[in-house]
Design a protein around this motif. Structure first.
Motif, PDB file in Angstrom:
ATOM      1  N   LEU A 186       0.826  -1.210   0.000  1.00  0.00           N
ATOM      2  CA  LEU A 186       0.000   0.000   0.000  1.00  0.00           C
ATOM      3  C   LEU A 186       0.858   1.258   0.000  1.00  0.00           C
ATOM      4  O   LEU A 186       1.723   1.431   0.862  1.00  0.00           O
ATOM      5  CB  LEU A 186      -0.926   0.011   1.217  1.00  0.00           C
ATOM      6  CG  LEU A 186      -1.932   1.162   1.283  1.00  0.00           C
ATOM      7  CD1 LEU A 186      -2.920   1.100   0.112  1.00  0.00           C
ATOM      8  CD2 LEU A 186      -2.690   1.130   2.612  1.00  0.00           C
ATOM      9  N   THR A 187       0.633   2.118  -0.987  1.00  0.00           N
ATOM     10  CA  THR A 187       1.399   3.359  -1.081  1.00  0.00           C
ATOM     11  C   THR A 187       0.507   4.597  -1.161  1.00  0.00           C
ATOM     12  O   THR A 187       1.002   5.715  -1.074  1.00  0.00           O
ATOM     13  CB  THR A 187       2.308   3.361  -2.326  1.00  0.00           C
ATOM     14  OG1 THR A 187       1.499   3.168  -3.493  1.00  0.00           O
ATOM     15  CG2 THR A 187       3.360   2.261  -2.233  1.00  0.00           C
ATOM     16  N   ASN A 188      -0.819   4.399  -1.326  1.00  0.00           N
ATOM     17  CA  ASN A 188      -1.678   5.560  -1.545  1.00  0.00           C
ATOM     18  C   ASN A 188      -3.121   5.229  -1.188  1.00  0.00           C
ATOM     19  O   ASN A 188      -3.591   4.117  -1.401  1.00  0.00           O
ATOM     20  CB  ASN A 188      -1.610   5.979  -3.021  1.00  0.00           C
ATOM     21  CG  ASN A 188      -2.347   7.267  -3.294  1.00  0.00           C
ATOM     22  OD1 ASN A 188      -2.299   8.204  -2.505  1.00  0.00           O
ATOM     23  ND2 ASN A 188      -3.024   7.328  -4.413  1.00  0.00           N
ATOM     24  N   VAL A 189      -3.815   6.236  -0.648  1.00  0.00           N
ATOM     25  CA  VAL A 189      -5.250   6.191  -0.447  1.00  0.00           C
ATOM     26  C   VAL A 189      -5.806   7.378  -1.210  1.00  0.00           C
ATOM     27  O   VAL A 189      -5.351   8.507  -1.031  1.00  0.00           O
ATOM     28  CB  VAL A 189      -5.632   6.267   1.046  1.00  0.00           C
ATOM     29  CG1 VAL A 189      -7.130   6.290   1.224  1.00  0.00           C
ATOM     30  CG2 VAL A 189      -5.031   5.099   1.813  1.00  0.00           C
ATOM     31  N   ALA A 190      -6.738   7.119  -2.098  1.00  0.00           N
ATOM     32  CA  ALA A 190      -7.248   8.156  -2.989  1.00  0.00           C
ATOM     33  C   ALA A 190      -8.776   8.229  -2.905  1.00  0.00           C
ATOM     34  O   ALA A 190      -9.420   7.391  -2.296  1.00  0.00           O
ATOM     35  CB  ALA A 190      -6.821   7.845  -4.423  1.00  0.00           C
ATOM     36  N   GLY A 191      -9.323   9.258  -3.561  1.00  0.00           N
ATOM     37  CA  GLY A 191     -10.771   9.393  -3.633  1.00  0.00           C
ATOM     38  C   GLY A 191     -11.226  10.796  -3.303  1.00  0.00           C
ATOM     39  O   GLY A 191     -10.429  11.723  -3.199  1.00  0.00           O
ATOM     40  N   ASP A 192     -12.533  10.925  -3.113  1.00  0.00           N
ATOM     41  CA  ASP A 192     -13.102  12.231  -2.774  1.00  0.00           C
ATOM     42  C   ASP A 192     -12.965  12.475  -1.268  1.00  0.00           C
ATOM     43  O   ASP A 192     -12.197  11.796  -0.595  1.00  0.00           O
ATOM     44  CB  ASP A 192     -14.557  12.318  -3.265  1.00  0.00           C
ATOM     45  CG  ASP A 192     -15.460  11.255  -2.644  1.00  0.00           C
ATOM     46  OD1 ASP A 192     -15.159  10.776  -1.532  1.00  0.00           O
ATOM     47  OD2 ASP A 192     -16.476  10.918  -3.272  1.00  0.00           O
ATOM     48  N   SER A 193     -13.737  13.437  -0.738  1.00  0.00           N
ATOM     49  CA  SER A 193     -13.584  13.783   0.681  1.00  0.00           C
ATOM     50  C   SER A 193     -13.906  12.612   1.605  1.00  0.00           C
ATOM     51  O   SER A 193     -13.515  12.610   2.764  1.00  0.00           O
ATOM     52  CB  SER A 193     -14.460  14.989   1.033  1.00  0.00           C
ATOM     53  OG  SER A 193     -15.819  14.682   0.800  1.00  0.00           O
ATOM     54  N   ASN A 194     -14.590  11.597   1.107  1.00  0.00           N
ATOM     55  CA  ASN A 194     -14.859  10.411   1.920  1.00  0.00           C
ATOM     56  C   ASN A 194     -13.591   9.607   2.200  1.00  0.00           C
ATOM     57  O   ASN A 194     -13.623   8.671   2.987  1.00  0.00           O
ATOM     58  CB  ASN A 194     -15.878   9.503   1.217  1.00  0.00           C
ATOM     59  CG  ASN A 194     -17.256  10.111   1.228  1.00  0.00           C
ATOM     60  OD1 ASN A 194     -17.684  10.653   2.225  1.00  0.00           O
ATOM     61  ND2 ASN A 194     -17.935  10.014   0.105  1.00  0.00           N
ATOM     62  N   ILE A 216       2.044   3.103   7.605  1.00  0.00           N
ATOM     63  CA  ILE A 216       1.039   3.889   8.335  1.00  0.00           C
ATOM     64  C   ILE A 216       1.409   5.367   8.282  1.00  0.00           C
ATOM     65  O   ILE A 216       0.565   6.229   8.007  1.00  0.00           O
ATOM     66  CB  ILE A 216       0.910   3.400   9.799  1.00  0.00           C
ATOM     67  CG1 ILE A 216       0.268   2.011   9.860  1.00  0.00           C
ATOM     68  CG2 ILE A 216       0.140   4.410  10.652  1.00  0.00           C
ATOM     69  CD1 ILE A 216      -1.207   1.960   9.528  1.00  0.00           C
ATOM     70  N   TYR A 217       2.670   5.669   8.529  1.00  0.00           N
ATOM     71  CA  TYR A 217       3.117   7.063   8.554  1.00  0.00           C
ATOM     72  C   TYR A 217       3.041   7.709   7.166  1.00  0.00           C
ATOM     73  O   TYR A 217       2.596   8.849   7.041  1.00  0.00           O
ATOM     74  CB  TYR A 217       4.554   7.151   9.097  1.00  0.00           C
ATOM     75  CG  TYR A 217       5.015   8.571   9.236  1.00  0.00           C
ATOM     76  CD1 TYR A 217       4.588   9.355  10.298  1.00  0.00           C
ATOM     77  CD2 TYR A 217       5.857   9.136   8.289  1.00  0.00           C
ATOM     78  CE1 TYR A 217       4.994  10.670  10.414  1.00  0.00           C
ATOM     79  CE2 TYR A 217       6.272  10.451   8.402  1.00  0.00           C
ATOM     80  CZ  TYR A 217       5.834  11.217   9.461  1.00  0.00           C
ATOM     81  OH  TYR A 217       6.236  12.519   9.567  1.00  0.00           O
ATOM     82  N   ASN A 218       3.441   7.003   6.137  1.00  0.00           N
ATOM     83  CA  ASN A 218       3.470   7.588   4.793  1.00  0.00           C
ATOM     84  C   ASN A 218       2.109   7.631   4.106  1.00  0.00           C
ATOM     85  O   ASN A 218       1.851   8.530   3.306  1.00  0.00           O
ATOM     86  CB  ASN A 218       4.445   6.828   3.898  1.00  0.00           C
ATOM     87  CG  ASN A 218       5.883   7.068   4.278  1.00  0.00           C
ATOM     88  OD1 ASN A 218       6.219   8.020   4.973  1.00  0.00           O
ATOM     89  ND2 ASN A 218       6.750   6.173   3.851  1.00  0.00           N
ATOM     90  N   PRO A 248      -0.496  11.504   6.535  1.00  0.00           N
ATOM     91  CA  PRO A 248      -0.699  12.771   5.823  1.00  0.00           C
ATOM     92  C   PRO A 248      -2.177  13.169   5.708  1.00  0.00           C
ATOM     93  O   PRO A 248      -2.500  14.352   5.817  1.00  0.00           O
ATOM     94  CB  PRO A 248      -0.092  12.518   4.442  1.00  0.00           C
ATOM     95  CG  PRO A 248       0.934  11.459   4.681  1.00  0.00           C
ATOM     96  CD  PRO A 248       0.321  10.572   5.739  1.00  0.00           C
ATOM     97  N   LEU A 249      -3.062  12.202   5.516  1.00  0.00           N
ATOM     98  CA  LEU A 249      -4.495  12.510   5.441  1.00  0.00           C
ATOM     99  C   LEU A 249      -5.005  13.028   6.781  1.00  0.00           C
ATOM    100  O   LEU A 249      -5.757  14.005   6.838  1.00  0.00           O
ATOM    101  CB  LEU A 249      -5.289  11.268   5.043  1.00  0.00           C
ATOM    102  CG  LEU A 249      -5.108  10.759   3.625  1.00  0.00           C
ATOM    103  CD1 LEU A 249      -5.748   9.390   3.469  1.00  0.00           C
ATOM    104  CD2 LEU A 249      -5.713  11.740   2.640  1.00  0.00           C
ATOM    105  N   ALA A 250      -4.616  12.357   7.843  1.00  0.00           N
ATOM    106  CA  ALA A 250      -5.058  12.779   9.171  1.00  0.00           C
ATOM    107  C   ALA A 250      -4.503  14.159   9.511  1.00  0.00           C
ATOM    108  O   ALA A 250      -5.229  15.026  10.013  1.00  0.00           O
ATOM    109  CB  ALA A 250      -4.617  11.756  10.215  1.00  0.00           C
TER     110      ALA A 250
END
Length: 195
Positions: A119-127, A163-165, A169-171
């Protein structure tokens, strides 16, 4: 700790303000209580353990990882790949802590590692911010499993890095910029969850 948590005796590490592992979601005293009550056939522990035992969430080595590089939350939503793996990971961690069967520990570690190295990325809209709940759940499982000798220190470090990368950043952005939205007085509850 000194192994006295939950017995009425003072846990010296907890009394000194130090965090005692495991302790994010479950403590070692919780696991000891579960082990003891299941072994004695006490309710509701035994029926709850039997429900876990019969559940897909404690598949003994038969659950394949669904790790992928990007998880998307929004109009396209493939987060079930992540949260189902987390559910199996937690069920496996519980089974290991209650029964001592390392096949469950190995399954939890396999899932943790597969996501940690993929896992390197979490993407999407504001959800996309809802994925932070998954980060907490994943971290809770990792915190339980860190005491398992079969989880290598390099793999633990890789999980922490993921977790950190990926999630931090989102949090952080949410706490600082509220995801680019106007401040809402209802947000402090969400901010509390993320801190």
């Amino acid at each position: 700790g000194d192994g006295t948590a939950g017995t009425g005796a003072v846990d010296t590490a907890a009394a000194a303000g130090a965090f005692v592992h495991p302790g994010q979601l479950n403590t070692e005293a919780d696991f000891e209580r579960m082990r003891t009550n299941v072994a004695l056939g006490e309710e509701p522990w035994l029926s709850n353990f039997n429900a876990l035992d019969a559940s897909w969430m404690s598949a003994n080595g038969s659950w394949p990882s669904h790790a992928q590089a990007t998880i998307t939350r929004g109009a396209t939503n493939d987060t079930s790949r992540l949260y189902n793996d987390i559910a199996v990971c937690y069920g496996s961690a519980l089974r290991w802590k209650i029964t001592g069967d390392t096949a469950y520990a190995d399954q939890a570690v396999t899932l943790l590692n597969s996501w940690a190295y993929t896992l390197t990325n979490v993407a999407g809209d504001s959800n996309v911010l809802l994925t932070e709940l998954y980060a907490y759940q994943f971290a809770a499982v990792a915190e339980i499993m860190r005491s398992y000798p079969g989880w290598q220190s390099a793999d633990i470090a890789q999980f922490q890095t993921m977790i950190y990368n990926v999630f931090y950043p989102l949090a952080h952005d949410f706490l600082i910029r509220h995801n680019g939205t106007a401040y809402d007085p209802g947000l402090p509850n969400g901010e509390t969850i993320l801190t």
